[in-house]
Design a protein around this motif. Structure first.
Motif, PDB file in Angstrom:
ATOM      1  N   ALA A  30     -43.878  30.844 -20.246  1.00 35.61           N
ATOM      2  CA  ALA A  30     -44.262  30.683 -18.847  1.00 35.61           C
ATOM      3  C   ALA A  30     -43.132  31.118 -17.923  1.00 35.61           C
ATOM      4  N   GLY A  31     -41.893  30.794 -18.296  1.00 38.10           N
ATOM      5  CA  GLY A  31     -40.759  31.231 -17.492  1.00 38.10           C
ATOM      6  C   GLY A  31     -40.637  32.737 -17.448  1.00 38.10           C
ATOM      7  N   TYR A  32     -40.817  33.362 -18.606  1.00 39.70           N
ATOM      8  CA  TYR A  32     -40.784  34.832 -18.673  1.00 39.70           C
ATOM      9  C   TYR A  32     -41.889  35.437 -17.817  1.00 39.70           C
ATOM     10  N   ARG A  33     -43.089  34.882 -17.934  1.00 41.93           N
ATOM     11  CA  ARG A  33     -44.221  35.450 -17.205  1.00 41.93           C
ATOM     12  C   ARG A  33     -44.061  35.290 -15.700  1.00 41.93           C
ATOM     13  N   ASP A  34     -43.548  34.145 -15.259  1.00 46.42           N
ATOM     14  CA  ASP A  34     -43.329  33.929 -13.831  1.00 46.42           C
ATOM     15  C   ASP A  34     -42.255  34.871 -13.291  1.00 46.42           C
ATOM     16  N   ARG A  35     -41.225  35.071 -14.074  1.00 47.79           N
ATOM     17  CA  ARG A  35     -40.096  35.888 -13.624  1.00 47.79           C
ATOM     18  C   ARG A  35     -40.387  37.389 -13.690  1.00 47.79           C
ATOM     19  N   GLU A  36     -40.994  37.817 -14.770  1.00 48.55           N
ATOM     20  CA  GLU A  36     -41.161  39.248 -15.022  1.00 48.55           C
ATOM     21  C   GLU A  36     -42.525  39.806 -14.607  1.00 48.55           C
ATOM     22  N   THR A  37     -43.507  38.941 -14.372  1.00 53.33           N
ATOM     23  CA  THR A  37     -44.891  39.363 -14.078  1.00 53.33           C
ATOM     24  C   THR A  37     -45.296  40.559 -14.947  1.00 53.33           C
ATOM     25  N   PRO A  38     -45.327  40.379 -16.266  1.00 47.21           N
ATOM     26  CA  PRO A  38     -45.532  41.516 -17.163  1.00 47.21           C
ATOM     27  C   PRO A  38     -46.851  42.255 -16.951  1.00 47.21           C
ATOM     28  N   GLU A  39     -47.892  41.541 -16.498  1.00 45.63           N
ATOM     29  CA  GLU A  39     -49.171  42.219 -16.269  1.00 45.63           C
ATOM     30  C   GLU A  39     -49.023  43.383 -15.296  1.00 45.63           C
ATOM     31  N   ARG A  40     -48.119  43.230 -14.335  1.00 43.44           N
ATOM     32  CA  ARG A  40     -47.957  44.263 -13.315  1.00 43.44           C
ATOM     33  C   ARG A  40     -47.301  45.528 -13.855  1.00 43.44           C
ATOM     34  N   GLN A  41     -46.594  45.404 -14.960  1.00 43.98           N
ATOM     35  CA  GLN A  41     -45.981  46.588 -15.571  1.00 43.98           C
ATOM     36  C   GLN A  41     -46.981  47.343 -16.454  1.00 43.98           C
ATOM     37  N   ALA A  42     -48.114  46.738 -16.729  1.00 46.34           N
ATOM     38  CA  ALA A  42     -49.066  47.328 -17.673  1.00 46.34           C
ATOM     39  C   ALA A  42     -49.758  48.547 -17.088  1.00 46.34           C
ATOM     40  N   THR A  43     -49.968  49.552 -17.927  1.00 49.62           N
ATOM     41  CA  THR A  43     -50.800  50.697 -17.569  1.00 49.62           C
ATOM     42  C   THR A  43     -52.209  50.531 -18.124  1.00 49.62           C
ATOM     43  N   VAL A  44     -52.377  49.627 -19.084  1.00 50.01           N
ATOM     44  CA  VAL A  44     -53.690  49.274 -19.630  1.00 50.01           C
ATOM     45  C   VAL A  44     -53.738  47.755 -19.740  1.00 50.01           C
ATOM     46  N   ARG A  45     -54.801  47.141 -19.216  1.00 49.66           N
ATOM     47  CA  ARG A  45     -54.942  45.693 -19.303  1.00 49.66           C
ATOM     48  C   ARG A  45     -56.215  45.370 -20.072  1.00 49.66           C
ATOM     49  N   LEU A  46     -56.086  44.481 -21.052  1.00 48.69           N
ATOM     50  CA  LEU A  46     -57.197  44.154 -21.945  1.00 48.69           C
ATOM     51  C   LEU A  46     -57.389  42.648 -22.009  1.00 48.69           C
ATOM     52  N   LEU A  47     -58.637  42.240 -22.237  1.00 49.09           N
ATOM     53  CA  LEU A  47     -58.949  40.829 -22.411  1.00 49.09           C
ATOM     54  C   LEU A  47     -59.732  40.673 -23.697  1.00 49.09           C
ATOM     55  N   ALA A  48     -59.173  39.968 -24.669  1.00 50.14           N
ATOM     56  CA  ALA A  48     -59.864  39.713 -25.933  1.00 50.14           C
ATOM     57  C   ALA A  48     -60.759  38.500 -25.755  1.00 50.14           C
ATOM     58  N   SER A  95     -39.120  51.593 -17.221  1.00 49.32           N
ATOM     59  CA  SER A  95     -38.563  52.943 -17.112  1.00 49.32           C
ATOM     60  C   SER A  95     -38.222  53.564 -18.464  1.00 49.32           C
ATOM     61  N   VAL A  96     -38.317  52.794 -19.538  1.00 48.55           N
ATOM     62  CA  VAL A  96     -37.967  53.311 -20.858  1.00 48.55           C
ATOM     63  C   VAL A  96     -39.181  53.272 -21.790  1.00 48.55           C
ATOM     64  N   SER A  97     -40.371  53.328 -21.200  1.00 41.39           N
ATOM     65  CA  SER A  97     -41.612  53.313 -21.980  1.00 41.39           C
ATOM     66  C   SER A  97     -42.640  54.192 -21.284  1.00 41.39           C
ATOM     67  N   ASP A  98     -43.720  54.475 -21.988  1.00 37.01           N
ATOM     68  CA  ASP A  98     -44.720  55.405 -21.462  1.00 37.01           C
ATOM     69  C   ASP A  98     -46.093  54.766 -21.284  1.00 37.01           C
ATOM     70  N   VAL A  99     -46.569  54.059 -22.291  1.00 42.64           N
ATOM     71  CA  VAL A  99     -47.848  53.359 -22.228  1.00 42.64           C
ATOM     72  C   VAL A  99     -47.571  51.878 -22.414  1.00 42.64           C
ATOM     73  N   ARG A 100     -48.009  51.067 -21.459  1.00 44.57           N
ATOM     74  CA  ARG A 100     -47.716  49.632 -21.493  1.00 44.57           C
ATOM     75  C   ARG A 100     -49.027  48.855 -21.470  1.00 44.57           C
TER      76      ARG A 100
END
Length: 233
Positions: free
Chosen positions: A190-208, A151-156
């Protein structure tokens, strides 16, 4: 920070199907610039907040640097790196809280925003840095896409990479310092990723993806930077 070969990457915008091969230096950058330009049409476009998250060694720092260089607006953005904020190897959660309470929320509320650098050499908190309110802002690092930051960001942006390749990049860049702390950092991540599921907050998803010459070249193309010899990203 890692420095992947941006000429060999696949870009995955939200809602797309299977990723298609993408080549050229703008393969990762193009969808991020598209999102920034789209937001620029909004009233607050000149103060857009861009967050870039992903695991260690994925290439967040390289992507953030490229975004600063190619920024489409008339005013260059301020850059904040969580690498400069983590208070030690167990500092992931503390840095997430710090960036939220000291930078993102105050900025949204029109209050002074600032962040405090952690001196990895002295293992102590160092000086504070002001974050201008009248410029765009890019925050990059592991932990930026915590749910409270949506809620405090625009492009994720979420940037991921093959686990083996990103580990090779991360360990190659600091002369072996990270290797002793890799397991601890990965457990916290891993704990952060399991808890926060950061991918779901993304507006752009990239794979290097790795360079065409293979993983060995990926590591060789990432020289050790002494300034980064004690940081988890």
């Amino acid at each position: 920070m890692s420095s992947p070969d941006l000429s060999a990457a696949v870009a995955v915008p939200p809602g797309s199907g299977a990723p298609a091969d993408a080549t050229g230096s703008g393969a990762l950058l193009a969808p991020v610039l598209h999102a920034v330009r789209a937001f620029g049409r909004h009233r607050a476009g000149g103060r857009a907040v861009v967050l870039i998250d992903g695991p260690s060694g994925a290439g967040k720092s390289t992507l953030a640097d490229a975004l600063v260089t190619a920024w489409p607006g008339p005013v260059a953005p301020t850059m904040v790196r969580l690498d400069d904020i983590y208070p030690g190897w167990a500092g992931l959660e503390a840095a997430i809280e710090h960036i939220r309470t000291q930078v993102l929320v105050p900025r949204r509320d029109g209050a002074p925003a600032r962040w405090r650098r952690f001196d990895w050499g002295r293992e102590a908190a160092a000086e504070w840095h002001a974050v201008p309110a009248d410029r765009p802002l890019i925050v990059e690092g592991c932990g930026t896409l915590a749910r409270a930051h949506e809620s405090v960001s625009d492009v994720r942006v979420w940037l991921d990479a093959d686990d083996g390749i990103r580990k090779q990049r991360a360990l190659a860049r600091d002369g072996g310092v990270f290797e002793a702390h890799w397991d601890q950092w990965q457990q916290d991540w891993a704990g952060y990723r399991d808890r926060e599921t950061p991918e779901r907050q993304a507006t752009v998803r990239l794979l290097a993806t790795p360079p065409r010459s293979g993983p060995q070249s990926a590591a060789a193309d990432t020289p050790w930077n002494p300034a980064e010899n004690a940081s988890p990203q």
